[in-house]
Design an enzyme around this catalytic site. Structure first.
Site, PDB file in Angstrom:
ATOM      1  N   SER A  67      73.467 103.420 -88.576  1.00 24.37           N
ATOM      2  CA  SER A  67      72.287 102.552 -88.577  1.00 24.37           C
ATOM      3  C   SER A  67      72.779 101.108 -88.503  1.00 24.37           C
ATOM      4  O   SER A  67      73.962 100.842 -88.752  1.00 24.37           O
ATOM      5  CB  SER A  67      71.478 102.761 -89.862  1.00 24.37           C
ATOM      6  OG  SER A  67      72.221 102.291 -90.977  1.00 24.37           O
ATOM      7  N   ASP A 109      71.951 104.439 -84.523  1.00 26.99           N
ATOM      8  CA  ASP A 109      70.715 105.067 -85.001  1.00 26.99           C
ATOM      9  C   ASP A 109      69.625 103.996 -85.140  1.00 26.99           C
ATOM     10  O   ASP A 109      69.863 102.961 -85.771  1.00 26.99           O
ATOM     11  CB  ASP A 109      71.021 105.720 -86.358  1.00 26.99           C
ATOM     12  CG  ASP A 109      69.907 106.607 -86.856  1.00 26.99           C
ATOM     13  OD1 ASP A 109      69.134 107.120 -86.026  1.00 26.99           O
ATOM     14  OD2 ASP A 109      69.813 106.802 -88.085  1.00 26.99           O
ATOM     15  N   HIS A 116      61.798 110.004 -92.943  1.00 28.14           N
ATOM     16  CA  HIS A 116      63.146 109.797 -93.475  1.00 28.14           C
ATOM     17  C   HIS A 116      63.123 109.919 -94.989  1.00 28.14           C
ATOM     18  O   HIS A 116      62.127 109.601 -95.630  1.00 28.14           O
ATOM     19  CB  HIS A 116      63.639 108.391 -93.106  1.00 28.14           C
ATOM     20  CG  HIS A 116      63.932 108.216 -91.644  1.00 28.14           C
ATOM     21  ND1 HIS A 116      63.377 107.228 -90.890  1.00 28.14           N
ATOM     22  CD2 HIS A 116      64.737 108.908 -90.816  1.00 28.14           C
ATOM     23  CE1 HIS A 116      63.833 107.318 -89.651  1.00 28.14           C
ATOM     24  NE2 HIS A 116      64.653 108.326 -89.577  1.00 28.14           N
ATOM     25  N   GLY A 117      64.216 110.348 -95.546  1.00 25.02           N
ATOM     26  CA  GLY A 117      64.323 110.451 -97.001  1.00 25.02           C
ATOM     27  C   GLY A 117      63.700 111.741 -97.517  1.00 25.02           C
ATOM     28  O   GLY A 117      63.411 112.656 -96.739  1.00 25.02           O
ATOM     29  N   HIS A 159      64.220 113.669 -86.335  1.00 25.89           N
ATOM     30  CA  HIS A 159      64.734 112.770 -87.375  1.00 25.89           C
ATOM     31  C   HIS A 159      64.302 113.305 -88.740  1.00 25.89           C
ATOM     32  O   HIS A 159      63.467 114.188 -88.826  1.00 25.89           O
ATOM     33  CB  HIS A 159      64.173 111.356 -87.161  1.00 25.89           C
ATOM     34  CG  HIS A 159      64.873 110.605 -86.075  1.00 25.89           C
ATOM     35  ND1 HIS A 159      65.678 109.521 -86.324  1.00 25.89           N
ATOM     36  CD2 HIS A 159      64.917 110.808 -84.735  1.00 25.89           C
ATOM     37  CE1 HIS A 159      66.172 109.076 -85.179  1.00 25.89           C
ATOM     38  NE2 HIS A 159      65.726 109.832 -84.194  1.00 25.89           N
ATOM     39  N   GLY A 160      64.866 112.701 -89.782  1.00 31.73           N
ATOM     40  CA  GLY A 160      64.433 113.072 -91.131  1.00 31.73           C
ATOM     41  C   GLY A 160      64.789 114.499 -91.495  1.00 31.73           C
ATOM     42  O   GLY A 160      64.000 115.211 -92.120  1.00 31.73           O
ATOM     43  N   GLY A 161      66.006 114.940 -91.105  1.00 35.63           N
ATOM     44  CA  GLY A 161      66.414 116.333 -91.332  1.00 35.63           C
ATOM     45  C   GLY A 161      66.523 116.716 -92.805  1.00 35.63           C
ATOM     46  O   GLY A 161      66.426 117.897 -93.145  1.00 35.63           O
ATOM     47  N   ASN A 182      68.815 114.904 -87.075  1.00 31.54           N
ATOM     48  CA  ASN A 182      69.462 113.826 -87.828  1.00 31.54           C
ATOM     49  C   ASN A 182      69.406 114.079 -89.328  1.00 31.54           C
ATOM     50  O   ASN A 182      68.328 114.342 -89.878  1.00 31.54           O
ATOM     51  CB  ASN A 182      68.754 112.502 -87.565  1.00 31.54           C
ATOM     52  CG  ASN A 182      68.889 112.031 -86.142  1.00 31.54           C
ATOM     53  OD1 ASN A 182      69.439 112.730 -85.290  1.00 31.54           O
ATOM     54  ND2 ASN A 182      68.405 110.835 -85.878  1.00 31.54           N
ATOM     55  N   THR A 233      70.098 111.259 -95.674  1.00 29.24           N
ATOM     56  CA  THR A 233      69.909 111.238 -97.127  1.00 29.24           C
ATOM     57  C   THR A 233      70.585 112.417 -97.836  1.00 29.24           C
ATOM     58  O   THR A 233      71.141 112.255 -98.926  1.00 29.24           O
ATOM     59  CB  THR A 233      68.396 111.238 -97.452  1.00 29.24           C
ATOM     60  OG1 THR A 233      67.792 110.183 -96.704  1.00 29.24           O
ATOM     61  CG2 THR A 233      68.140 111.021 -98.926  1.00 29.24           C
TER      62      THR A 233
HETATM   63  P1  13P Z   1      67.128 111.702 -93.475  1.00 28.38           P
HETATM   64  O1  13P Z   1      67.747 110.583 -94.240  1.00 28.38           O
HETATM   65  O2  13P Z   1      65.765 112.033 -93.967  1.00 28.38           O
HETATM   66  O3  13P Z   1      68.013 112.885 -93.401  1.00 28.38           O
HETATM   67  O4  13P Z   1      66.910 111.173 -91.990  1.00 28.38           O
HETATM   68  C1  13P Z   1      68.009 110.852 -91.180  1.00 28.38           C
HETATM   69  C2  13P Z   1      67.583 110.271 -89.874  1.00 28.38           C
HETATM   70  O5  13P Z   1      66.587 110.628 -89.295  1.00 28.38           O
HETATM   71  C3  13P Z   1      68.443 109.242 -89.267  1.00 28.38           C
HETATM   72  O6  13P Z   1      67.834 108.651 -88.180  1.00 28.38           O
END
Ligand code: 13P
Length: 287
Positions: free
Chosen positions: A49, A84, A177-178, A207-209, A229, A232
């Site tokens: 990022s 990212d 995310h998170g 995103h936000g895996g 992705n 977190t």
């Molecule tokens: P997380 O932090 O929820 O895993 O998301 C990661 C992400 O999407 C990075 O772009």
């Protein structure tokens, strides 16, 4: 040598699995992810990022560190170094610094401006043999100060951006995310299905895996998601293992204060999380 993410994602889409993008924060993170990918013979994408890039002393430092590790650790699996959620300026800086892939997050611009800027960056990336990810429909939650509401993408806008020649497309499908809140409605597979129907063979990005249940991950892959992705979750694994080390008083035993010892359990915990994700995503043995 770093590679563009294009070939690994084309293969993933055709083979119905996903390649993990794991965000890096420092040397331990990078080492843990690269060693796990090599051990499991899996392709991998290192995500950076803009905030993490700054933290690691700039994109050139990141490129130097990653290239050095590829050589010194004998990493032979395909590795892409990817910006990212890049701004327009950040994308240009990473192209200059030697990244092999970028994401231009123009989702907060009006669609016309997103199209214009994406087009320009697509042309530069094509010329340099780099991959480029675009985003339609913002990903919810907060990551490094980038805040999104978690809206679902408009499939027609996805088609418009995909047709600009991007390598992969992130479409908002209710992901954030998170950590996910308890009242999270889950992924919108209806949106994902509609996006895939419009964009065909384009690898889609989730995103936000972190915290998405395994069955939803598998369903998303079956509907065209080829890159997932995760950020977190590695941070939480690192935190938990480091906390335990300190709480157990290990830092006070012998040379337990040595940073190489102090950071070791966290590093091992990142490895375990990356392994678990690669197995779930189906990328093991696909290098
Ligand atoms: P997380 O932090 O929820 O895993 O998301 C990661 C992400 O999407 C990075 O772009």
């Amino acid at each position: 040598m770093l590679v563009s993410a294009e070939e690994m994602l084309t293969k993933a889409k055709a083979g119905r699995y996903a390649v993990g993008q794991f965000n890096i924060n420092n040397l331990e993170w990078t080492k843990a992810i690269l060693l796990t990918a090599q051990e499991l013979n899996s392709p991998v994408i290192l995500g950076v990022s803009e905030g993490a890039g700054k933290y690691m002393c700039g994109y050139k430092t990141v490129v130097g560190m990653v290239n050095g590790m590829l050589e010194e650790l004998n990493i032979t699996v395909p590795v892409a170094l990817h910006l990212d959620h890049g701004s327009y300026e950040g994308a240009k800086a990473c192209i200059e610094a030697g990244f092999s892939s970028i994401m231009f997050d123009g989702s907060h611009y009006p669609i016309e401006e997103n199209v214009e800027k994406t087009k320009e960056l697509v042309a530069i990336c094509k010329e340099k043999g780099m991959s480029i990810e675009a985003e339609v429909g913002s990903i919810g939650g907060e990551e490094d100060g980038v805040v999104g509401a978690g809206e679902c993408a408009d499939p027609d806008e996805c088609k418009m951006i995909a047709d600009l020649g991007v390598t992969m497309l992130a479409a908002g499908i209710g992901n954030i995310h998170g950590k996910y809140p308890d009242n999270w409605a889950g992924l919108s597979f209806e949106t994902l299905d509609a996006v895939q129907q419009k964009t065909g063979s384009m690898p889609l990005v989730l995103h936000g895996g972190t915290g998405i249940p395994a069955d939803m991950i598998q369903k998303a892959i079956s509907l065209g998601v080829s890159k997932i992705n995760v950020n977190t979750e590695c941070q939480l694994s690192f935190q938990e293992a480091t906390r335990k080390y300190i709480e157990d008083g290990k830092d006070k035993e012998g040379k337990g204060f040595d940073p190489r010892k102090l950071l070791a359990p966290g590093t091992e915990a990142i490895k375990a999380t990356v392994k678990e994700k690669m197995e779930l995503f189906g990328s093991v043995g696909k290098a």
